[in-house]
Design an enzyme around this catalytic site. Structure first.
Site, PDB file in Angstrom:
ATOM      1  N   HIS A 114      23.867  49.076  15.720  1.00 47.90           N
ATOM      2  CA  HIS A 114      23.403  49.194  14.331  1.00 47.90           C
ATOM      3  C   HIS A 114      24.526  49.593  13.382  1.00 47.90           C
ATOM      4  O   HIS A 114      24.293  50.236  12.357  1.00 47.90           O
ATOM      5  CB  HIS A 114      22.216  50.141  14.221  1.00 47.90           C
ATOM      6  N   HIS A 171      15.609  38.543  20.358  1.00 51.51           N
ATOM      7  CA  HIS A 171      15.130  38.540  18.969  1.00 51.51           C
ATOM      8  C   HIS A 171      16.237  38.086  18.030  1.00 51.51           C
ATOM      9  O   HIS A 171      17.397  38.470  18.164  1.00 51.51           O
ATOM     10  CB  HIS A 171      14.550  39.901  18.559  1.00 51.51           C
ATOM     11  N   ASP A 202      23.322  42.843  18.041  1.00 52.81           N
ATOM     12  CA  ASP A 202      21.903  43.169  18.238  1.00 52.81           C
ATOM     13  C   ASP A 202      21.080  42.328  17.272  1.00 52.81           C
ATOM     14  O   ASP A 202      20.907  42.707  16.121  1.00 52.81           O
ATOM     15  CB  ASP A 202      21.710  44.666  17.983  1.00 52.81           C
ATOM     16  N   ASP A 249      18.069  41.938  25.547  1.00 55.99           N
ATOM     17  CA  ASP A 249      18.462  42.689  24.357  1.00 55.99           C
ATOM     18  C   ASP A 249      19.707  43.494  24.689  1.00 55.99           C
ATOM     19  O   ASP A 249      20.136  43.569  25.847  1.00 55.99           O
ATOM     20  CB  ASP A 249      17.316  43.618  23.922  1.00 55.99           C
ATOM     21  N   GLU A 262      11.675  41.792  15.509  1.00 60.68           N
ATOM     22  CA  GLU A 262      11.708  42.841  16.541  1.00 60.68           C
ATOM     23  C   GLU A 262      12.078  44.184  15.925  1.00 60.68           C
ATOM     24  O   GLU A 262      11.530  45.227  16.308  1.00 60.68           O
ATOM     25  CB  GLU A 262      12.706  42.464  17.639  1.00 60.68           C
ATOM     26  N   GLU A 263      13.001  44.148  14.966  1.00 63.53           N
ATOM     27  CA  GLU A 263      13.459  45.397  14.351  1.00 63.53           C
ATOM     28  C   GLU A 263      12.379  46.061  13.506  1.00 63.53           C
ATOM     29  O   GLU A 263      12.535  47.209  13.085  1.00 63.53           O
ATOM     30  CB  GLU A 263      14.698  45.130  13.484  1.00 63.53           C
TER      31      GLU A 263
END
Length: 353
Positions: free
Chosen positions: A319, A67, A177, A232, A209-210
């Site tokens: 994150h 993603h 990410d 991922d 995707e998030e």
């Protein structure tokens, strides 16, 4: 890792592409894959697909998908003094937001900072981390009117970060990410083509995707591959202070991670593990008892069921603006995908009943 592949990775990591606003990362990705793909297409929401056609001996297809989006922030309001109130884009972490340099992605990039009350002025008994809706961005103006000449409600915001080589093969950046996932998907496609894969191989860079694997739902239905590998990041829990109940066996530097359970099709997982063993690529295992938390969860239920698997890259500090990976793991992941593409004609994708 060096040469064009490292330049491509650095280009991806240097872009800012919060969910719903992925164009910068997708442009860099499409430019790269266009050098070797037989076909490149982009749908209405920006999901990008690069394809290398297989030989005439097999009509099977396999897709590698990462993603392109990242977490971020967004302007939800502008107050009378020109400060920008915030809301989340995806799973932004309030504990790392305060005191950061940011960019507001308006018509032109606007620099700002996330303000915070100085320690001298705070109640010494109040060390609570404010919610993101309680935080604000200061872009240096003095009124709503000045701010509205530069930005508007709905503009996305990302934290400023840099790509930093640590010791050895460790690399730190924001947005690992999942820029590493779309890097690996593209490289897996290139390496599968170099091996003259019999099957048709697709590399996919999905959007949103998030926000719930929205782009993967679109691609899974439209592309309808015979097999799908979601690429991922996954948590490397080898850093201090990881809660004991969350510690896994996944570590940096010990290879890509093959996930078992839930969306992961047993035949596809077995095929990936067999290829890794044949190629001498070390892999780690991870359990996903309920869901993978990746695009695989959306694709495997598409069109009555698409055999899917999640292959992950160990990542520390997910994150945050300082995510850390090992580039040896990343190169091994791309090599594994290339070999999987070259071997997919022989995978057993039945239910095994």
């Amino acid at each position: 890792m060096d040469g064009p592949q490292r330049e491509f990775l650095d280009d991806l990591l240097s872009t800012h592409s919060p969910a719903g606003f992925e164009s910068p990362a997708l442009r860099a990705w499409v430019d790269y894959v266009s050098e070797f793909a037989d076909d490149v297409s982009v749908d209405a929401y920006g999901n990008a697909v690069a394809t290398c056609e297989g030989g005439s001996e097999s009509d099977r297809s396999i897709a590698f998908g990462g993603h392109a989006d990242e977490i971020g922030l967004m302007i939800r309001d502008i107050d009378d003094d020109g400060f920008l109130a915030l809301t989340r884009v995806g799973g932004a972490d309030r504990t790392v937001v305060r005191g950061q340099h940011v960019v507001v992605h308006a018509d032109e990039p606007i620099p700002g900072v996330v303000g915070g009350t100085a320690i001298h002025l705070r109640d010494r008994d109040d060390d609570a981390v404010p919610e993101i809706r309680e935080s604000y961005v200061d872009i240096g103006v003095g009124s709503r009117e000045e701010a509205e000449e530069l930005v508007e409600v709905g503009d996305p915001i990302t934290i400023v970060g840099r790509v930093e080589a640590l010791q050895g093969t460790r690399l730190a950046a924001r947005g690992m990410d999942n820029r590493v996932g779309i890097w690996a998907a593209a490289e897996g496609l290139r390496r599968a083509a170099a091996r003259d894969a019999e099957v048709t191989v697709h590399a996919v860079a999905t959007v949103q995707e998030e926000l719930g694997a929205n782009g993967a739902r679109m691609v899974g239905f439209d592309l309808a591959p015979d097999a799908f590998v979601a690429v991922d990041v996954t948590h490397a829990t080898d850093a201090p202070k990881t809660p004991s109940e969350r510690v896994s066996t996944v570590k940096l530097g010990e290879g890509p991670v093959v996930v078992r359970g839930s969306a992961n099709h047993p035949g596809l997982v077995a095929g990936v593990r067999s290829v890794a063993a044949a190629e001498g690529i070390d892999v780690q295992l991870e359990a996903a008892g309920s869901a993978t938390g990746t695009d695989a969860d959306a694709v495997f239920v598409s069109r009555g069921g698409i055999p899917s698997a999640n292959v992950g890259l160990p990542n520390r500090y997910m994150h945050t603006p300082v995510e850390v990976i090992d580039t040896d793991d990343l190169d091994a992941l791309a090599e594994l995908l290339g070999a999987v593409g070259a071997s997919a004609a022989g995978f057993d994708l039945t239910a095994g009943l």
